[in-house]
Design a protein around this motif. Structure first.
Motif, PDB file in Angstrom:
ATOM      1  N   TYR A  84      -1.872  -2.278  12.731  1.00 19.60           N
ATOM      2  CA  TYR A  84      -2.588  -3.181  11.825  1.00 19.60           C
ATOM      3  C   TYR A  84      -1.899  -4.544  11.782  1.00 19.60           C
ATOM      4  O   TYR A  84      -2.544  -5.590  11.909  1.00 19.60           O
ATOM      5  N   PRO A  98     -13.829  -1.822   3.841  1.00 17.13           N
ATOM      6  CA  PRO A  98     -12.649  -1.621   4.693  1.00 17.13           C
ATOM      7  C   PRO A  98     -11.351  -1.599   3.907  1.00 17.13           C
ATOM      8  O   PRO A  98     -10.364  -1.002   4.351  1.00 17.13           O
ATOM      9  N   ASP A  99     -11.357  -2.221   2.731  1.00  9.94           N
ATOM     10  CA  ASP A  99     -10.146  -2.259   1.901  1.00  9.94           C
ATOM     11  C   ASP A  99      -9.782  -0.898   1.337  1.00  9.94           C
ATOM     12  O   ASP A  99      -8.666  -0.720   0.835  1.00  9.94           O
ATOM     13  N   LYS A 102      -9.052  -7.399   1.862  1.00 11.05           N
ATOM     14  CA  LYS A 102     -10.327  -6.961   2.435  1.00 11.05           C
ATOM     15  C   LYS A 102     -10.664  -7.711   3.717  1.00 11.05           C
ATOM     16  O   LYS A 102     -11.118  -7.121   4.708  1.00 11.05           O
ATOM     17  N   LYS A 113      -8.410  -6.559   6.525  1.00 13.28           N
ATOM     18  CA  LYS A 113      -8.748  -5.194   6.949  1.00 13.28           C
ATOM     19  C   LYS A 113     -10.069  -5.149   7.720  1.00 13.28           C
ATOM     20  O   LYS A 113     -10.272  -4.252   8.547  1.00 13.28           O
ATOM     21  N   ARG A 131       0.284   1.475  10.568  1.00 19.51           N
ATOM     22  CA  ARG A 131       0.582   0.170   9.979  1.00 19.51           C
ATOM     23  C   ARG A 131       1.119  -0.823  11.002  1.00 19.51           C
ATOM     24  O   ARG A 131       0.738  -2.000  11.007  1.00 19.51           O
ATOM     25  N   GLY A 159      -0.933  -6.937   3.201  1.00 23.39           N
ATOM     26  CA  GLY A 159      -1.951  -6.321   4.053  1.00 23.39           C
ATOM     27  C   GLY A 159      -3.091  -5.691   3.288  1.00 23.39           C
ATOM     28  O   GLY A 159      -4.137  -5.372   3.879  1.00 23.39           O
ATOM     29  N   ASP A 160      -2.932  -5.516   1.981  1.00 18.86           N
ATOM     30  CA  ASP A 160      -3.998  -4.941   1.150  1.00 18.86           C
ATOM     31  C   ASP A 160      -5.006  -6.040   0.834  1.00 18.86           C
ATOM     32  O   ASP A 160      -5.103  -6.538  -0.290  1.00 18.86           O
ATOM     33  N   GLU A 195       0.807  -1.222   0.000  1.00 12.34           N
ATOM     34  CA  GLU A 195       0.000   0.000   0.000  1.00 12.34           C
ATOM     35  C   GLU A 195       0.842   1.274   0.000  1.00 12.34           C
ATOM     36  O   GLU A 195       0.306   2.372   0.038  1.00 12.34           O
ATOM     37  N   SER A 248      -6.476   2.774   4.362  1.00  6.89           N
ATOM     38  CA  SER A 248      -5.098   2.303   4.433  1.00  6.89           C
ATOM     39  C   SER A 248      -4.352   3.008   5.567  1.00  6.89           C
ATOM     40  O   SER A 248      -4.310   4.251   5.605  1.00  6.89           O
ATOM     41  N   PHE A 263      -9.553  -5.056  11.237  1.00  3.22           N
ATOM     42  CA  PHE A 263      -8.962  -3.800  11.722  1.00  3.22           C
ATOM     43  C   PHE A 263     -10.006  -2.683  11.851  1.00  3.22           C
ATOM     44  O   PHE A 263      -9.694  -1.595  12.332  1.00  3.22           O
TER      45      PHE A 263
END
Length: 531
Positions: A332, A319-320, A233, A236, A329, A230-231, A139, A323, A239
């Motif tokens: 996350y 949620p995706d 859905k 995330k 980060r 981490g990218d 990201e 960022s 999170f």
């Protein structure tokens, strides 16, 4: 390949913050949880085990299987992914940008430090399992930082339009980079293996994220490395509660800012300053900051905006599209991984040290922080040259003018050190001062001025003699500067500039096993590897 080591402080390439952290200075203890010693991991395991749910493990494993679709995966990596379902399995993590063809050498050192620490942990705590994780910074949007690598002192660069997160960038145009790279490394078995690796990663994959996953998997798959994007859905979605708190209460800003100020008050440089909201919004070709003004939320430099209820609805449904920046980060990562330790470079650890109070506020265990291995690799020829020149490991790290001056003094057949003359001169003037004290202040000042003038004259003569000897010994000076320039490109650490392909041309497939054998992540010193 024998190895030597020197303290990080003696290299003069690491900040006082990192050197003091390694020495466990009392002043820094409020900024971290536990220092990374094997005996301290037991408490870290227990703390993380209590906070990390089985439901999160199921989501993580499912996402990892999805991310690896279409890749040839080693049995050990598959085993590690499956082990993550168990509440006795934990991770050790490092992260890095998607640098073209790995970027600088320390990319390898980060991952090998991570792999080796999991081995040490398994030996110490055999009842648990430990998985090495490479977190791909898909990201990230700083394309100029990753679109090149250095080879033989020249930059090999990928030129394309920028915009948005780099992980989804297509790999068009990398065929031109391959042509330049292929020509530069020539032929031979090791060169052909490098060409094949580049082709398979960048010419046969559609996105930069997939290319990087392929490359890291090829280099480290046999060691069971698990690569996380981490990218994602589903990841995330785990999170969302923390993003909600960030949008509503700006928790990271209120907790990190005072901690950073305390770090500054201890005399250290602040690595990163938090924003009021530490989130980006993602769309096609877009990654821009989210800003709050008078109760309304805006995407910087766009026409996109929401009320509070609208942005929370957007978060719930997509949620995706949200960022975390550099401040969030780490959180996350620790929310979605059963992680014990983060391994990073000095700059990374510097901003992690700002985050402890933030983690405590949101009730997420703060991981242990370990400085990655650093190394200087010398080929057999280089090691022989260094030995002939009589240069020690520590002297190699001197600034070039300091190194030259020191060696010229050592090998010169005349004494260039004027310290005895300076001492004699000062002793002579001591008698003058005693006489001056019996007269008046103007004579005393005249004596002081004359002493300063004559000492300056001696210093100037010493410098001229040193310069003359440098010219006389120019052959030795040239060989000295050449070898240091080879090992410290642009007067910087080899690991921060040189690409692994230069070493691969020398060592071939044995390069990674060499490094795995000799890089001890708990050694706490700079390692020098010699063939």
């Amino acid at each position: 390949m024998p190895s030597d080591c020197i303290p990080f402080k003696e290299t003069n390439y690491f900040s006082s913050l990192i050197c003091d952290y390694l020495e466990e200075k009392v002043e820094l203890q409020p900024f971290y949880n536990r220092f990374p010693k094997l005996e301290n991991f037991k408490a870290q395991i227990e703390e993380k085990q209590q906070s990390f749910s089985d439901a999160k493990r199921e989501v993580l494993v499912k996402s990892l299987h999805n991310q690896y679709q279409g890749f040839s995966v080693s049995d050990l990596t598959i085993e590690h992914i499956e082990l993550l379902k168990k509440n006795t399995t934990f991770t050790v993590t490092t992260g890095h940008q998607l640098n073209l063809f790995t970027g600088p050498l320390y990319f390898l050192y980060k991952i090998i430090s991570t792999i080796n620490l999991t081995k040490f942990l398994k030996e110490k705590y055999p009842e648990y399992n430990f998985v090495p994780i490479y977190w791909m910074a898909t990201e990230d949007h700083d394309f100029d930082e990753i679109n090149y690598f250095n080879l033989f002192g020249k930059k090999i660069q990928w030129n394309r339009n920028d915009g948005g997160v780099v992980g989804v960038f297509d790999t068009k145009g990398l065929d031109k980079v391959f042509e330049v790279f292929s020509s530069a490394i020539g032929s031979g078995q090791n060169a052909e293996q490098l060409k094949s690796l580049f082709q398979q990663a960048y010419l046969n994959r559609n996105t930069l994220a997939d290319a990087t996953r392929y490359l890291a998997n090829e280099l480290f798959g046999e060691y069971g490395l698990v690569i996380v994007d981490g990218d994602d859905k589903d990841l995330k979605r785990l999170f969302i509660p923390y993003v909600q708190k960030e949008l509503s209460d700006q928790v990271s800003y209120h907790k990190v800012s005072p901690k950073a100020e305390k770090l500054q008050n201890e005399g250290y440089k602040i690595q990163v300053n938090p924003r009021e909201i530490n989130l980006f919004y993602l769309a096609e070709g877009l990654r821009e900051r989210i800003i709050e003004k008078e109760g309304r939320y805006f995407v910087n430099e766009t026409n996109i905006s929401w009320s509070k209820s609208e942005i929370l609805k957007e978060l719930s449904e997509f949620p995706d599209r949200f960022s975390p920046n550099v401040m969030m980060r780490p959180l996350y990562q620790e929310v979605i991984l059963p992680n014990l330790c983060y391994i990073g470079g000095g700059g990374e650890l510097a901003y992690w040290l700002e985050l402890k109070d933030y983690f405590e506020t949101v009730e997420v265990p703060f991981p242990m922080l370990l400085l990655r291995n650093s190394a200087l690799i010398q080929t057999k020829k280089q090691a022989e040259k260094i030995k002939k020149l009589g240069v020690t490991d520590t002297e190699l790290f001197l600034k070039q003018h300091e190194l030259i001056n020191r060696k010229v003094r050592q090998i010169s057949n005349i004494d260039i050190n004027f310290d005895p003359q300076r001492k004699h001169l000062q002793e002579q003037f001591q008698g003058m001062y005693e006489l001056a004290e019996q007269t008046d202040i103007t004579f005393l000042n005249a004596v002081k001025a004359q002493e300063i003038k004559q000492l300056k004259g001696l210093n100037m003569l010493e410098k001229r003699l040193l310069k003359a000897q440098r010219i006389k010994l120019s052959d030795q000076v040239k060989r000295l500067t050449t070898i240091q320039n080879e090992l410290f490109p642009n007067q910087s650490l080899q690991e921060r500039s040189t690409n692994f392909s230069e070493m691969y041309l020398e060592y071939g497939k044995e390069l990674i096993p060499f490094l795995v054998e000799h890089l001890d992540p708990l050694q706490g010193e700079f390692i020098i590897l010699k063939q």
